[in-house]
Design a protein around this motif. Structure first.
Motif, PDB file in Angstrom:
ATOM      1  N   GLU A  33       0.827  -1.206   0.000  1.00 38.84           N
ATOM      2  CA  GLU A  33       0.000   0.000   0.000  1.00 38.84           C
ATOM      3  C   GLU A  33       0.860   1.255   0.000  1.00 38.84           C
ATOM      4  OE1 GLU A  33      -2.737   0.062   3.217  1.00 38.84           O
ATOM      5  OE2 GLU A  33      -3.944  -1.617   2.471  1.00 38.84           O
TER       6      GLU A  33
ATOM      7  N   ARG B 256       0.175   5.656   0.151  1.00 37.54           N
ATOM      8  CA  ARG B 256      -0.835   6.687   0.369  1.00 37.54           C
ATOM      9  C   ARG B 256      -0.289   8.074   0.040  1.00 37.54           C
ATOM     10  NH1 ARG B 256      -2.011   3.137   4.650  1.00 37.54           N
ATOM     11  NH2 ARG B 256      -4.178   2.411   4.666  1.00 37.54           N
ATOM     12  N   TRP B 257      -1.218   8.936  -0.323  1.00 33.05           N
ATOM     13  CA  TRP B 257      -0.911  10.349  -0.544  1.00 33.05           C
ATOM     14  C   TRP B 257      -2.103  11.158  -0.039  1.00 33.05           C
ATOM     15  CZ3 TRP B 257      -1.393  13.254  -5.800  1.00 33.05           C
ATOM     16  CH2 TRP B 257      -0.962  14.588  -5.642  1.00 33.05           C
ATOM     17  N   GLU B 258      -1.835  12.107   0.820  1.00 35.86           N
ATOM     18  CA  GLU B 258      -2.861  12.977   1.370  1.00 35.86           C
ATOM     19  C   GLU B 258      -2.553  14.420   1.025  1.00 35.86           C
ATOM     20  OE1 GLU B 258      -3.220  12.445   5.541  1.00 35.86           O
ATOM     21  OE2 GLU B 258      -3.338  10.254   5.435  1.00 35.86           O
TER      22      GLU B 258
ATOM     23  N   TRP C  93      -9.981   6.081  -3.055  1.00 34.38           N
ATOM     24  CA  TRP C  93      -9.940   7.544  -3.136  1.00 34.38           C
ATOM     25  C   TRP C  93     -10.992   8.133  -2.204  1.00 34.38           C
ATOM     26  CZ3 TRP C  93      -9.956  10.294  -8.584  1.00 34.38           C
ATOM     27  CH2 TRP C  93      -9.796  11.669  -8.422  1.00 34.38           C
TER      28      TRP C  93
ATOM     29  N   GLU D 171      -7.427  11.832   0.200  1.00 33.69           N
ATOM     30  CA  GLU D 171      -6.521  10.754   0.599  1.00 33.69           C
ATOM     31  C   GLU D 171      -6.671   9.642  -0.419  1.00 33.69           C
ATOM     32  OE1 GLU D 171      -6.844   7.222   3.719  1.00 33.69           O
ATOM     33  OE2 GLU D 171      -6.475   9.145   4.741  1.00 33.69           O
TER      34      GLU D 171
ATOM     35  N   THR E  68      -5.144   5.835  -1.765  1.00 33.75           N
ATOM     36  CA  THR E  68      -4.351   4.664  -1.416  1.00 33.75           C
ATOM     37  C   THR E  68      -4.270   3.764  -2.645  1.00 33.75           C
ATOM     38  OG1 THR E  68      -5.117   4.746   0.885  1.00 33.75           O
ATOM     39  CG2 THR E  68      -4.114   2.692   0.122  1.00 33.75           C
TER      40      THR E  68
ATOM     41  N   ARG F 183      -3.133   0.080  -3.992  1.00 38.13           N
ATOM     42  CA  ARG F 183      -2.866  -1.259  -3.476  1.00 38.13           C
ATOM     43  C   ARG F 183      -2.415  -2.157  -4.632  1.00 38.13           C
ATOM     44  NH1 ARG F 183      -7.635   0.149  -0.387  1.00 38.13           N
ATOM     45  NH2 ARG F 183      -6.999   0.523   1.783  1.00 38.13           N
TER      46      ARG F 183
END
Length: 449
Positions: A177, A179-181, A209, A277, A279, A281
């Motif tokens: 995984e 992530r980007w926020e 998303w 946010e 993610t 996968r």
């Protein structure tokens, strides 16, 4: 198929009922069959999960964490034709709401098939032996949680319930995984992420998303991009809902997985005022084929129905030299129509027009149109969300149009894209307001070996 458990007649009336006969196979795929009694006009919901104790849930939108829910609704309240509908939820997230093949009235035979696959599960649903056109091998992203119990909603009347183990299935391991926020206000934000260097052994890539609204009640276009050699490729597009502009969506983005490797610059185009946010996968195993090369085609905003051009202004034919190893190719596109005030027929948002792809001497046609918007799974928003639109519905992901096109290794492939002729006759109102008709386009050619 091996029969796992059978009950000659189980009727669930009153409070939630649980019986040993409602256990599910703990591994592999299975089919659930039952007769549902809709005589009294009551909706029927069912949930599959690993909880061992009964719990309450909605009969229309059955939902819980780490659970798969199906809601059989006798009548969609927002549908003028009063058709029945089928809600689908996964781990607390409402994924879909689609018209039923047959009206839920009297008694109906329902069959549900679930098969574990790389990155999730596939679902197929039948009513009285008729396979649903949409819920047919429907992929549920990230639905890798265990399912060992079946529950029905309160007042559900169900008979001849049986569960049959199919023996089919895939055992998912924990995915990688990333992530980007961030947040934005009518701007574009970008960041370079360290993504997996290789896709070797990867069979599925999914996008999770989440958008967090910051006092923005309107439907807005939000887009996620990945950069490849200075060229932007759109990965996914969400058009937010009215009043409740936030939300969460999941999507299979495996066809564009090649754009999500290595040190990769991603960009988020925010229309409106939102936090986000995302993610990614990466699931290992045998899943969906990943293209070896991706070529950009038509991308950007194109005016529609101008006096000079009755179609899409700026769309020009393309010619691509295919690699020697090319075995097959697909046209991948995300198109939506926008602009309404000041245009004939409220185009391009509210007009149903055909589009045509020409590739390798063949033509492929469809309508850039999202029908049955009154079956929107986000059905508690304000505004005109229930009206059909040009390729989208408020509060939902935009589904890509994917077409297999002729491909011969080492040869040139000619492509062209056109929209049905249209004259917008654009004119602003007395207060100077108006929105030009346009298509927001993202497209590329996927080449497989």
């Amino acid at each position: 198929m091996k029969r796992f458990v059978t009950a000659a007649a189980i009727t669930l009336i009153g409070s939630i009922c649980f019986a040993e006969t409602l256990k599910l196979p703990e591994a592999g795929g299975f089919e659930i069959s039952f007769k549902a009694d809709f005589v009294k006009g009551s909706d029927i919901g069912l949930i599959m999960c690993s909880r061992e104790n009964p719990f309450s849930f909605s009969s229309t939108k059955p939902s819980a964490e780490k659970a798969l829910g199906i809601g059989l609704q006798c009548e969609e309240k927002d549908d003028k034709k009063k058709r029945s509908s089928i809600f689908l939820t996964s781990s607390g997230l409402i994924l879909e709401n689609k018209p039923s093949t047959l009206k839920f009235e009297g008694r109906r035979e329902i069959k549900i098939k679930l098969t574990p696959v790389c990155g999730g599960r596939e679902l197929t649903l039948w009513t009285d032996g008729i396979k649903h056109s949409f819920y047919s091998d429907y992929f549920l992203p990230d639905a890798v949680y265990p399912l060992s119990r079946l529950y029905f909603s309160e007042k559900a009347e169900v008979m001849d319930l049986s569960v049959e183990k199919t023996g089919e299935g895939f055992q998912n391991s924990k995915p990688k995984e990333l992530r980007w926020e961030g947040s934005g206000y009518w701007n574009r934000s970008s960041k370079t992420l360290s993504l997996p260097e290789s896709l070797e052994g990867i069979g599925r890539v999914t996008l999770d998303w989440r958008l967090i609204p910051k006092n923005d009640p309107w439907d807005r276009v939000n887009r996620l991009f990945a950069e490849e050699k200075g060229q932007d490729f759109e990965i996914a597009r969400i058009i937010t809902s009215y009043n409740e502009a936030g939300g969460r969506w999941k999507q299979d983005i495996t066809p564009l997985a090649k754009l999500l490797t290595g040190e990769r610059k991603l960009a988020m185009q925010v229309d409106g005022n939102f936090g986000w946010e995302i993610t990614l996968r990466y699931y290992k195993g045998q899943g969906r084929e990943i293209p070896r090369k991706i070529f950009p085609l038509w991308n950007g905003k194109f005016r529609y129905g101008t006096p000079e051009v009755k179609g899409l202004e700026g769309i020009e034919p393309k010619e691509i030299k295919l690699p020697d190893w090319a075995e097959r190719a697909e046209f991948f596109s995300i198109f939506t129509g926008h602009g309404w005030k000041g245009n004939k027929g409220h185009g391009a948002e509210f007009i149903r027009k055909w589009r045509k792809l020409s590739a390798g001497g063949k033509e492929f046609m469809s309508y850039l149109w999202q029908s049955d918007n009154e079956f929107n799974p986000i059905d508690h928003q304000g505004g005109t969300w229930h009206i059909d639109r040009a390729g989208w519905r408020p509060g939902c992901l935009v589904r890509p149009w994917i077409v297999s096109v002729p491909a011969e290794g080492g040869k040139k492939l000619k492509l062209d894209y056109a929209a049905e002729p249209y004259s917008a006759n654009f004119k602003k109102d007395s207060q100077g307001r108006g929105y030009h008709a346009q298509h927001i386009a993202a497209s590329c050619l996927l080449v497989y070996d």
